[in-house]
Scaffold this motif. Structure first.
Motif, short mmCIF file in Angstrom:
data_model
loop_
_atom_site.label_atom_id
_atom_site.label_comp_id
_atom_site.label_asym_id
_atom_site.label_seq_id
_atom_site.Cartn_x
_atom_site.Cartn_y
_atom_site.Cartn_z
N PHE A 150 0.95 -1.20 0.18
CA PHE A 150 0.20 0.03 0.27
C PHE A 150 0.93 1.59 0.22
CE2 PHE A 150 -2.40 -3.54 1.95
CZ PHE A 150 -3.95 -3.44 0.59
N VAL A 151 0.24 2.03 -1.31
CA VAL A 151 1.15 2.97 -1.10
C VAL A 151 0.89 4.56 -1.48
CG1 VAL A 151 3.46 1.78 -2.32
CG2 VAL A 151 1.14 2.84 -3.45
N TYR A 152 1.43 5.34 -1.72
CA TYR A 152 0.81 6.96 -1.34
C TYR A 152 0.77 7.47 -3.17
CZ TYR A 152 0.81 6.71 3.48
OH TYR A 152 0.00 6.29 4.55
N HIS A 153 0.98 6.52 -3.69
CA HIS A 153 1.56 7.46 -4.83
C HIS A 153 1.69 6.32 -6.38
CE1 HIS A 153 5.90 6.88 -3.39
NE2 HIS A 153 6.13 6.28 -4.87
N LYS A 154 0.77 6.79 -7.01
CA LYS A 154 1.18 5.78 -8.33
C LYS A 154 2.20 5.66 -9.76
CE LYS A 154 -2.85 4.28 -11.88
NZ LYS A 154 -3.85 3.97 -12.41
N LEU A 155 3.26 4.54 -9.43
CA LEU A 155 4.21 4.30 -9.94
C LEU A 155 3.65 3.73 -11.14
CD1 LEU A 155 7.51 4.81 -7.56
CD2 LEU A 155 6.20 6.86 -9.23
N HIS A 156 4.32 3.14 -13.04
CA HIS A 156 3.84 2.93 -13.53
C HIS A 156 4.92 2.11 -13.27
CE1 HIS A 156 0.69 4.94 -15.24
NE2 HIS A 156 1.35 5.84 -14.86
N TYR A 157 5.16 0.87 -13.17
CA TYR A 157 6.02 -0.59 -13.27
C TYR A 157 4.54 -1.85 -14.03
CZ TYR A 157 9.30 0.78 -9.77
OH TYR A 157 10.10 1.80 -8.85
N LYS A 158 6.17 -2.70 -15.08
CA LYS A 158 5.49 -2.92 -15.93
C LYS A 158 4.68 -4.17 -15.11
CE LYS A 158 7.29 -5.94 -19.70
NZ LYS A 158 8.11 -6.31 -20.77
N ASN A 159 5.07 -4.80 -14.23
CA ASN A 159 3.96 -5.93 -14.03
C ASN A 159 3.95 -5.31 -12.31
OD1 ASN A 159 5.27 -8.18 -15.73
ND2 ASN A 159 7.46 -8.52 -14.57
N ILE A 160 3.49 -4.03 -12.44
CA ILE A 160 2.61 -4.29 -11.12
C ILE A 160 0.90 -3.85 -11.24
CG2 ILE A 160 2.83 -3.21 -9.59
CD1 ILE A 160 5.65 -3.93 -8.83
N ILE A 161 0.56 -4.46 -10.56
CA ILE A 161 -1.22 -3.60 -11.08
C ILE A 161 -0.87 -2.25 -9.24
CG2 ILE A 161 -3.33 -3.93 -10.96
CD1 ILE A 161 -2.70 -6.91 -11.27
N THR A 162 -1.51 -1.24 -9.89
CA THR A 162 -2.15 -0.53 -8.69
C THR A 162 -3.56 0.36 -8.90
OG1 THR A 162 0.35 -0.02 -9.33
CG2 THR A 162 -1.08 2.09 -8.01
N GLU A 163 -4.00 0.49 -7.75
CA GLU A 163 -5.15 0.38 -7.72
C GLU A 163 -5.75 1.73 -6.20
OE1 GLU A 163 -9.66 -1.52 -6.65
OE2 GLU A 163 -7.54 -2.85 -6.83
N LYS A 164 -6.35 2.24 -6.70
CA LYS A 164 -6.50 3.30 -5.41
C LYS A 164 -7.92 2.95 -4.30
CE LYS A 164 -9.26 8.32 -5.29
NZ LYS A 164 -9.73 9.17 -5.58
N ILE A 165 -7.73 2.27 -3.74
CA ILE A 165 -8.21 2.16 -2.79
C ILE A 165 -9.45 3.22 -1.43
CG2 ILE A 165 -7.78 -0.06 -2.79
CD1 ILE A 165 -6.41 0.64 0.35
N PHE A 166 -8.22 4.46 -1.75
CA PHE A 166 -9.28 4.99 -0.73
C PHE A 166 -8.53 6.79 -0.75
CE2 PHE A 166 -6.87 3.60 2.52
CZ PHE A 166 -6.38 4.70 3.50
N GLU A 167 -8.81 8.04 -0.70
CA GLU A 167 -8.65 9.20 -0.11
C GLU A 167 -8.85 9.64 1.31
OE1 GLU A 167 -9.12 12.68 -2.29
OE2 GLU A 167 -9.96 11.51 -3.71
N GLU A 168 -7.71 10.24 1.96
CA GLU A 168 -8.74 11.07 2.99
C GLU A 168 -8.22 12.75 3.08
OE1 GLU A 168 -6.97 9.38 6.83
OE2 GLU A 168 -5.25 8.93 5.63
N LYS A 169 -9.14 13.40 4.12
CA LYS A 169 -8.55 15.04 4.74
C LYS A 169 -7.80 15.24 5.57
CE LYS A 169 -10.89 19.05 5.16
NZ LYS A 169 -12.67 19.28 4.52
N LEU A 170 -6.99 15.85 5.09
CA LEU A 170 -5.72 16.77 6.13
C LEU A 170 -5.82 17.72 7.36
CD1 LEU A 170 -4.39 15.10 4.45
CD2 LEU A 170 -1.39 16.07 5.15
#
Length: 307
Positions: free
Chosen positions: A144-164
């Motif tokens: 689980f990460v905070y930034h979306k990067l494009h890697y050939k064999n990695i699937i990235t999916e946004k799951i939630f966002e929250e206010k500060l």
């Protein structure tokens, strides 16, 4: 080609030394050299360049290419051993930032361990920037990460966002529901860089004036160091809910609003065969967990969460 030969070769790659490899593997130098020669004979090409008087081992071009295959061979062997040891149980290795582990997912982990006795969890805390590499190497099964990067064999999916929000103690220096950062005393700030977008926002509105009073990389440490009544911090909703277990808080919105923190789930396109069922089970539990309503808190007044 056997495990001992592969292990010896990969150790040589890391140490660049026959002597150091022998020490680490508790072998004699002739045994290390014999294993390396045996592997080369089986492969049909040299892996290292042999030069008299050179203490550091240098790989041939084919030796460098063979590193990937050797690591893959070792990974498959470890998976096989895992299958033999854990025929009835599943192991899932999760990589996450400290704040997500502590403030968001700890209740989920607790629930899974209570309800599913056959699933073992290996939970690791890493910086968001490190997790893509760990997943690519199959060192973790899901991250689980905070930034979306494009890697050939990695699937990235946004799951939630929250206010500060702005968080102060129950003796706030400014007791208003909406506050601008210009009104705050930077010398009393408790700082943690929640993600890259927040860091950019913080550099613009706060770091140009003064550095934070205390900067740390875990919320547990920041909570322990929160000593002065005038201390304040900007934090995501989940972290505020976690802190509220330990102290009363005064929460305000910010006029110069920081960007929401976005959380992404990352997983490998080609997961280890030993972890497929565990990842599937965890994803189902995660979906149910995120569908539940999040507790709210009042703005502009002292709030203490009921124990």
């Amino acid at each position: 080609m056997n495990l001992a030969e592969i292990e010896t070769f990969l150790t040589i790659v890391n140490t660049k030394s026959i002597t150091r490899t022998a020490d680490l593997l508790f072998l004699s130098q002739p045994t290390v050299s014999h294993r390396l020669t045996s592997l080369e004979n089986e492969l049909g090409f040299p892996l290292v360049i042999r030069q008299k008087g050179h203490k550091q081992v240098e790989l041939t071009a084919k030796g460098t290419d063979f590193i990937i295959l050797a690591e893959r061979w070792m990974s498959l062997w470890k998976e096989t051993m895992e299958l033999q040891r854990n025929q009835d149980s599943l192991l899932l290795t999760i990589g996450c930032t400290d704040s997500l582990n502590v403030a968001v997912f700890a209740p989920l982990y607790d629930r899974i361990l209570n309800e599913q006795t056959k699933l073992d969890l290996n939970i690791e805390s890493h910086h968001s920037s490190e997790l893509y590499g760990l997943l690519g190497e199959h060192s973790i099964d899901i991250g689980f990460v905070y930034h979306k990067l494009h890697y050939k064999n990695i699937i990235t999916e946004k799951i939630f966002e929250e206010k500060l929000y702005l968080v102060q103690s129950d003796q706030p220096a400014i007791s208003a529901p909406v506050i601008h950062t210009d009104e705050l005393d930077p010398s009393l700030e408790l700082f943690l860089s929640w993600d890259d977008n927040y860091q950019i926002w913080h550099d613009r509105w706060l770091s140009s004036a003064s550095r934070p009073h205390i900067a740390a990389d875990t919320i547990t440490l920041l909570d322990r160091l929160w000593k002065k009544p005038g201390n304040w911090m900007v934090a995501p909703q989940s972290v505020i809910l976690e802190l509220s277990h330990y102290r009363p808080l005064f929460i305000s919105e910010l006029k110069n609003t920081p960007p929401n923190r976005v959380c992404y789930k990352i997983k490998h396109k080609y997961p280890k065969s030993t972890s497929k069922r565990a990842v599937e089970f965890f994803e189902n539990a995660l979906e149910d967990f995120l569908a539940e309503s999040t507790p709210s808190f009042p703005i502009g007044q002292v709030w203490e969460r009921q124990k």
